[in-house]
Design a protein around this motif. Structure first.
Motif, PDB file in Angstrom:
ATOM      1  N   PHE A   1       0.684  -1.318   0.116  1.00 23.25           N
ATOM      2  CA  PHE A   1       0.056   0.239   0.060  1.00 23.25           C
ATOM      3  C   PHE A   1       0.764   1.247  -0.087  1.00 23.25           C
TER       4      PHE A   1
ATOM      5  N   ARG B   1       2.494   2.807  -2.357  1.00 24.57           N
ATOM      6  CA  ARG B   1       2.467   3.539  -3.514  1.00 24.57           C
ATOM      7  C   ARG B   1       0.969   3.896  -3.846  1.00 24.57           C
ATOM      8  N   SER B   2       0.945   4.706  -4.713  1.00 27.26           N
ATOM      9  CA  SER B   2      -0.402   5.386  -5.233  1.00 27.26           C
ATOM     10  C   SER B   2      -1.095   4.278  -5.708  1.00 27.26           C
ATOM     11  N   LEU B   3      -2.420   4.006  -5.424  1.00 27.09           N
ATOM     12  CA  LEU B   3      -3.126   2.853  -5.967  1.00 27.09           C
ATOM     13  C   LEU B   3      -3.797   3.298  -7.520  1.00 27.09           C
ATOM     14  N   LYS B   4      -3.625   4.738  -7.776  1.00 26.73           N
ATOM     15  CA  LYS B   4      -3.675   4.986  -9.140  1.00 26.73           C
ATOM     16  C   LYS B   4      -2.928   4.351 -10.241  1.00 26.73           C
ATOM     17  N   SER B   5      -1.740   4.110  -9.779  1.00 27.25           N
ATOM     18  CA  SER B   5      -0.866   3.816 -10.681  1.00 27.25           C
ATOM     19  C   SER B   5      -0.266   2.156 -10.724  1.00 27.25           C
ATOM     20  N   ILE B   6      -1.425   1.445 -10.392  1.00 26.30           N
ATOM     21  CA  ILE B   6      -1.147   0.103 -10.010  1.00 26.30           C
ATOM     22  C   ILE B   6      -1.002  -0.823 -11.266  1.00 26.30           C
TER      23      ILE B   6
ATOM     24  N   ARG C   1      -3.643  -4.957  -9.651  1.00 30.91           N
ATOM     25  CA  ARG C   1      -5.107  -4.818  -9.509  1.00 30.91           C
ATOM     26  C   ARG C   1      -5.815  -6.270  -9.185  1.00 30.91           C
TER      27      ARG C   1
END
Length: 170
Positions: free
Chosen positions: A108, A110-115, A120
């Motif tokens: 967690f 790092r940004s969840l927007k750049s997974i 995912r």
């Protein structure tokens, strides 16, 4: 829960009363009780609250929550489910251990927007493990309250008081 689970929970709450007797207690028409039991009408919030106050039926509360939101756990009533309190305890431990592993395995930081696509899939697995654990925990609470004759409503009330005392709930 499925509509049939709410219907069976309502019939359990009604017990030996006739629909007319229940309607008189709730200050509603017998037709409304019948429509609710047949699944053609949802239970109005004021009626559901009154039924919870008078019946203290944990499975009914479980069914109501699903009826209103169409989310959350459903009451497990299939042919392979074992709702003995010892079995429910063991299943809850198993599900909790699985969600802990899934939580530990996902980063967690790092940004969840750049997974990535792979990450995912890990989130999807974490979510599925989480809802399985929630289902197990909910069943554990209901089974223990029923088997030990402990108030489901008071159990939640004590929890809400604790949340307020911690400043987490206004």
């Amino acid at each position: 829960m499925e509509k049939s689970s709410l219907k069976s929970a309502l019939r359990e709450v009604r017990g030996n009363q006739t629909q007319q007797q229940m309607a008189l207690e709730l200050n509603v028409s017998r037709e409304l009780v019948s429509k609710i039991e047949n699944g053609t009408r949802t239970i109005p919030p004021d009626v559901s609250q009154k039924l919870m106050q008078t019946s203290e039926n944990a499975r009914f509360a479980f069914a109501l929550r699903h009826e209103y939101t169409k989310t959350g756990p459903v009451w497990l009533d299939g042919p392979d489910v074992d709702l003995h309190h010892a079995s429910v305890k063991e299943k809850t431990i198993e599900e909790m251990e699985e969600v802990i592993v899934a939580l530990r395995n996902f980063n967690f930081a790092r940004s969840l927007k750049s997974i990535s696509h792979w990450e995912r899939q890990e989130i999807d697995r974490l979510l599925q493990e989480s809802v399985e654990a929630i289902t197990a925990l909910e069943h554990l609470v209901v089974v223990l309250c029923e088997n030990m004759n402990i108030s489901y409503t008071e159990t939640w009330g004590t929890h809400y008081q604790s949340l307020r005392a911690k400043g987490w709930l206004s």
